[in-house]
Write a protein that holds these residues in place. Structure first.
Motif, PDB file in Angstrom:
ATOM      1  N   LYS A 136       0.298  -1.312  -0.085  1.00  0.00           N
ATOM      2  CA  LYS A 136      -0.155   0.090  -0.254  1.00  0.00           C
ATOM      3  C   LYS A 136       0.693   1.299  -0.003  1.00  0.00           C
ATOM      4  CE  LYS A 136      -4.203  -1.643   2.339  1.00  0.00           C
ATOM      5  NZ  LYS A 136      -3.709  -3.826   2.192  1.00  0.00           N
ATOM      6  N   SER A 137       0.093   2.577  -0.331  1.00  0.00           N
ATOM      7  CA  SER A 137       0.940   4.123  -0.410  1.00  0.00           C
ATOM      8  C   SER A 137       1.195   3.522   0.791  1.00  0.00           C
ATOM      9  CB  SER A 137       0.432   4.106  -1.187  1.00  0.00           C
ATOM     10  OG  SER A 137      -0.334   5.278   0.028  1.00  0.00           O
ATOM     11  N   LEU A 138       2.120   5.455   1.101  1.00  0.00           N
ATOM     12  CA  LEU A 138       2.973   6.091   1.744  1.00  0.00           C
ATOM     13  C   LEU A 138       2.011   6.858   2.578  1.00  0.00           C
ATOM     14  CD1 LEU A 138       6.166   5.730   1.479  1.00  0.00           C
ATOM     15  CD2 LEU A 138       5.673   4.781   2.577  1.00  0.00           C
ATOM     16  N   GLU A 139       0.603   7.035   1.720  1.00  0.00           N
ATOM     17  CA  GLU A 139      -0.037   8.066   2.844  1.00  0.00           C
ATOM     18  C   GLU A 139      -0.174   7.571   3.491  1.00  0.00           C
ATOM     19  OE1 GLU A 139      -0.910  11.150   1.329  1.00  0.00           O
ATOM     20  OE2 GLU A 139       0.132  10.676  -0.752  1.00  0.00           O
ATOM     21  N   GLU A 140      -0.801   8.465   4.455  1.00  0.00           N
ATOM     22  CA  GLU A 140      -1.356   8.672   6.103  1.00  0.00           C
ATOM     23  C   GLU A 140      -1.538   7.545   6.905  1.00  0.00           C
ATOM     24  OE1 GLU A 140      -2.525   7.700  10.122  1.00  0.00           O
ATOM     25  OE2 GLU A 140      -3.448   8.759   8.255  1.00  0.00           O
ATOM     26  N   ARG A 143      -0.371   3.938   5.610  1.00  0.00           N
ATOM     27  CA  ARG A 143       1.462   3.581   5.550  1.00  0.00           C
ATOM     28  C   ARG A 143       2.064   2.670   6.227  1.00  0.00           C
ATOM     29  NH1 ARG A 143       2.922   8.667   8.135  1.00  0.00           N
ATOM     30  NH2 ARG A 143       2.195   9.503   5.313  1.00  0.00           N
ATOM     31  N   ARG A 144       1.864   2.298   7.500  1.00  0.00           N
ATOM     32  CA  ARG A 144       2.018   0.969   8.315  1.00  0.00           C
ATOM     33  C   ARG A 144       1.128   0.059   7.942  1.00  0.00           C
ATOM     34  NH1 ARG A 144       4.201   3.003  13.945  1.00  0.00           N
ATOM     35  NH2 ARG A 144       4.657   5.242  13.731  1.00  0.00           N
ATOM     36  N   SER A 149       3.190  -4.838   5.321  1.00  0.00           N
ATOM     37  CA  SER A 149       3.106  -6.352   4.591  1.00  0.00           C
ATOM     38  C   SER A 149       4.425  -6.591   3.977  1.00  0.00           C
ATOM     39  CB  SER A 149       1.546  -5.728   3.775  1.00  0.00           C
ATOM     40  OG  SER A 149       0.561  -5.706   4.339  1.00  0.00           O
ATOM     41  N   LEU A 150       5.735  -5.312   3.389  1.00  0.00           N
ATOM     42  CA  LEU A 150       6.545  -5.815   2.798  1.00  0.00           C
ATOM     43  C   LEU A 150       7.086  -6.601   3.772  1.00  0.00           C
ATOM     44  CD1 LEU A 150       6.721  -1.971   1.453  1.00  0.00           C
ATOM     45  CD2 LEU A 150       6.936  -4.048   0.445  1.00  0.00           C
ATOM     46  N   ASP A 151       7.216  -5.887   4.328  1.00  0.00           N
ATOM     47  CA  ASP A 151       8.374  -6.630   5.846  1.00  0.00           C
ATOM     48  C   ASP A 151       8.064  -8.299   6.001  1.00  0.00           C
ATOM     49  OD1 ASP A 151      10.280  -7.351   7.461  1.00  0.00           O
ATOM     50  OD2 ASP A 151       9.623  -6.382   9.259  1.00  0.00           O
ATOM     51  N   LEU A 152       6.522  -8.703   5.329  1.00  0.00           N
ATOM     52  CA  LEU A 152       6.313  -9.948   6.210  1.00  0.00           C
ATOM     53  C   LEU A 152       6.257 -10.893   4.563  1.00  0.00           C
ATOM     54  CD1 LEU A 152       2.487  -9.584   7.517  1.00  0.00           C
ATOM     55  CD2 LEU A 152       4.465 -10.897   8.757  1.00  0.00           C
ATOM     56  N   PHE A 153       6.300 -10.247   3.458  1.00  0.00           N
ATOM     57  CA  PHE A 153       6.058 -10.624   2.674  1.00  0.00           C
ATOM     58  C   PHE A 153       7.836 -11.827   2.161  1.00  0.00           C
ATOM     59  CE2 PHE A 153       6.843 -11.286  -2.095  1.00  0.00           C
ATOM     60  CZ  PHE A 153       6.375 -12.144  -2.932  1.00  0.00           C
ATOM     61  N   ALA A 183      15.017   4.339   3.832  1.00  0.00           N
ATOM     62  CA  ALA A 183      15.396   3.859   5.348  1.00  0.00           C
ATOM     63  C   ALA A 183      15.033   2.864   4.952  1.00  0.00           C
ATOM     64  CB  ALA A 183      15.433   5.044   6.360  1.00  0.00           C
ATOM     65  N   VAL A 184      13.642   2.321   4.732  1.00  0.00           N
ATOM     66  CA  VAL A 184      12.596   0.988   4.614  1.00  0.00           C
ATOM     67  C   VAL A 184      13.420   0.296   4.311  1.00  0.00           C
ATOM     68  CG1 VAL A 184      10.286   0.352   4.865  1.00  0.00           C
ATOM     69  CG2 VAL A 184      10.564   2.694   5.311  1.00  0.00           C
ATOM     70  N   LEU A 185      13.789   0.748   3.059  1.00  0.00           N
ATOM     71  CA  LEU A 185      14.130  -0.115   1.989  1.00  0.00           C
ATOM     72  C   LEU A 185      16.034  -0.825   2.724  1.00  0.00           C
ATOM     73  CD1 LEU A 185      13.428   1.553  -1.506  1.00  0.00           C
ATOM     74  CD2 LEU A 185      12.181  -0.814  -0.424  1.00  0.00           C
ATOM     75  N   ASP A 186      16.616  -0.066   3.391  1.00  0.00           N
ATOM     76  CA  ASP A 186      17.949  -0.294   3.479  1.00  0.00           C
ATOM     77  C   ASP A 186      17.375  -1.355   5.254  1.00  0.00           C
ATOM     78  OD1 ASP A 186      18.822   1.069   1.555  1.00  0.00           O
ATOM     79  OD2 ASP A 186      19.381   2.796   3.555  1.00  0.00           O
ATOM     80  N   ALA A 187      16.928  -1.349   5.474  1.00  0.00           N
ATOM     81  CA  ALA A 187      15.753  -2.477   6.703  1.00  0.00           C
ATOM     82  C   ALA A 187      15.338  -2.985   6.133  1.00  0.00           C
ATOM     83  CB  ALA A 187      15.017  -1.707   7.804  1.00  0.00           C
TER      84      ALA A 187
END
Length: 401
Positions: A136-140, A143-144, A149-153, A183-187
């Motif tokens: 999903k998008s980075l709109e408020e 965002r979280r 979902s990115l982390d889980l996948f 920074a999120v992608l780096d993590a």
């Protein structure tokens, strides 16, 4: 004579400019570009998914046969065996698990669906050359949820033995979203062990023109710090945001062309690619309905290729039929003229067309794209051009990744 000290001063002032330009515009990468991205909702990812898409496409072709697609019948007869082989062997070149608009699961179910999709893909013996996720998008409001979902996948996909994955960021509206997302992608790279490429979806007017009246796309791309590999056009969100009536929302609408031309200018020379969107007219139903959808899709694919968009979205297995028929026809029809002009260029023989280095790059790039997707094979290209893959890469100016 111009004094040497003036030339030294010219070098002193412009050498940093040269370095900055080369850093921002490194040229075309040597990596293959897929001809499409296939979107599958997270809750629809099942074992054998890719093979089932190929089987479904072949079944549709066998059941309905090809309609008149406005192509030379002899060319279609020549390429159909290649298309059938492609659908049997590598039907999907780029797979994107969708946890955004194409996903209709509830927020409570999303964790399980995304993790299950990653587990299915991690267990598959063979995956497409390119795999990733659209969160999903980075709109408020989202965002979280999107980052979770990115982390889980990506953590789940790490078990598949892959080295790289793609993250598609939808509905980008601000340059700051891209820079903050790094920074999120780096993590995510640290936790998953995967190298991550970033695609930005152009689905909002703000992605094209900022509130201060400045063009936004190039700023977004360069804010990505070299991670951005593509700008993808979102046919329906973008059209709707401009108030275009649903019946006229299409990737060949003039508003779509304007946005996509801006995308092309933004990516030129950067190594990122401008990617066409989708059509939601699916080849399902009666033979007449399937044929009408195939004719529409083939026409849109051919139109995109003629305008320099070598990749688009596919949303249904039967769309693979016309994706490959139209794509293979384009590259096979281009080979004779490209081969003759490349041969004349390399041998410096004067002919009816006097090509410059930039045109030679474009000619070689078209041949390479035909090789990458299976429209052409190495032996016939070498016979036609007298050039091997390495020579073509050199002419195309492709750089190692």
């Amino acid at each position: 004579m111009i004094p040497e000290e003036l030339l030294d001063e010219l070098d002193r002032r412009l050498t940093p400019v040269d370095a900055a330009r080369l850093a921002a515009y490194p040229g075309e990468p040597s990596t293959r570009q897929p001809v499409h991205t296939c979107y599958v909702p997270a809750d629809a990812v099942v074992p054998g998914l890719v093979a089932s898409w190929g089987s479904a496409a072949l079944a549709a072709l066998d059941e309905h046969g090809l309609p008149d697609l406005g192509l030379d019948p002899a060319l279609v007869e020549q390429l159909l065996p290649r298309v059938r082989a492609k659908l049997a062997g590598e039907p999907v070149e780029d797979l994107r698990v969708d946890a955004e608009d194409g996903y209709r699961g509830s927020p409570a179910a999303e964790d399980g669906d995304v993790a299950a999709a990653a587990a299915v893909l991690a267990a598959e013996p063979v995956l497409p050359p390119f795999v990733g996720i659209r969160a999903k998008s980075l709109e408020e409001p989202t965002r979280r949820r999107g980052v979770r979902s990115l982390d889980l996948f990506l953590t789940g996909l790490a078990g598949a033995g892959r080295e790289r994955a793609v993250v598609t960021l939808p509905k980008v509206t601000a340059v700051e979203q891209v820079s903050a997302f790094l920074a999120v992608l780096d993590a995510l790279e640290r936790t998953s062990g995967l190298a991550l490429d970033l695609e930005l979806q152009v689905e909002t007017p703000q992605a094209v023109l900022g509130p201060d009246g400045t063009a936004t796309l190039a700023r977004m791309l360069h804010a990505g710090g070299g991670r951005v590999t593509g700008l993808h056009y979102g046919t329906y969100d973008y059209s709707a945001s401009l108030g275009i009536a649903a019946a006229h929302q299409s990737s060949d609408h003039p508003a779509a062309d304007a946005a996509k031309e801006a995308m092309q200018v933004a990516v030129a020379g950067t190594g990122a690619r401008a990617v066409d969107g989708s059509t939601n007219v699916l080849p399902v139903g009666t033979t007449a309905q399937v044929h009408a959808a195939w004719q529409l899709h083939a026409g849109l694919v051919r139109r995109a290729l003629e305008r320099g968009f070598y990749q688009g979205w596919d949303l249904h297995p039967a769309q693979l039929v016309t994706r490959y028929v139209a794509t293979y026809a384009f590259f096979r029809a281009a080979l004779p003229a490209a081969a003759a002009r490349l041969t004349a260029y390399v041998s410096r023989v004067e002919g009816g067309v006097l090509d410059e280095p930039a045109t030679a790059r474009a000619l070689a790039a078209v041949v390479l794209r035909g090789l990458d997707c299976g429209a052409l094979d190495v032996a016939e290209v070498e016979r036609a051009t007298g050039l091997d893959r390495r020579a073509l890469d050199g002419l195309a100016g492709r750089r190692p990744r």
